[in-house]
Design a protein around this motif. Structure first.
Motif: not given
Length: 210
Positions: A142-157
């Motif tokens: 999954p990707e986007g604002s609903s994804a559970p990822w903490r590492h987002t500083m380089e973009g949602p992808d």
């Protein structure tokens, strides 16, 4: 005097046993690949003699090279590709073809120097397989604002790209036979670009063999 006599006969006994062992090995040497002879009596049980005989036919079947193994290495820069899976076999062969032709038997190691793309071997004919593989990857990661990822500083992808990279991996090993990559008829080398913004990618190809 008794000690000397016992020592003399002990030495004679060991000598006779040794002669018998050598004689037995000589009789069986024609068809014996390996055997272990255990002594008993005056010789300590832990002492053993191992005879290993290899028939001439087995020795002759081993592949050898008078010149020894050789190596070649090249770093290839691939042009930016849109997000998705791309066949790069022709590009790789164009870059390494001259060195590759000098190997009769060996291995080609292909290494991608990035963490947001990947390498794999798959269909080299129908591009629909590449499109379907990209669809599969996007559905399971999954990707986007609903994804559970903490590492987002380089973009949602970016974090999804790291996960996909680890799924397929960053390296391949391919056999070399008579100056060619020995892949199946329908196999090809893919680079899978997992980022939205195209960027050049570096691949290190190492050849080893005879």
């Amino acid at each position: 005097m008794m000690a000397k006599v016992k020592g003399f006969w002990l030495g004679v006994g060991v000598g006779i046993l040794s002669a018998i062992v050598v004689f037995v090995i000589g009789l069986r040497g024609g068809d014996m690949k390996s055997s272990t002879i255990f002594f008993s009596g005056v010789v300590p049980p832990s002492l053993r003699v191992r005879s290993v005989l290899t028939p001439a036919t087995e020795r002759g079947s081993m592949a050898t090279s008078s010149n020894g193994p050789k190596w070649a290495q090249k770093t290839i820069t691939l042009p930016p590709q849109r997000r998705g899976c791309h066949l790069i076999t022709p590009k790789i062969l164009k870059e390494i073809g001259q060195d590759l032709s000098g190997f009769n038997c060996g291995l080609a190691h292909v290494f991608l120097q990035h963490t947001s793309a990947s390498l794999t071997i798959n269909e080299n004919y129908d591009p629909d397989v590449q499109a379907d593989t990209e669809t599969f990857l996007n559905r399971i990661v999954p990707e986007g604002s609903s994804a559970p990822w903490r590492h987002t500083m380089e973009g949602p992808d970016d974090m999804p790209a790291h996960i996909k990279s680890s799924m397929f991996g960053c390296q391949l090993t391919i056999p070399i036979t008579k100056g060619k990559l020995n892949m199946g008829t329908w196999q090809g080398i893919w680079i899978c670009e997992h980022r939205d913004d195209p960027t050049a990618r570096r691949v290190v190809v190492t050849l080893n063999g005879i």
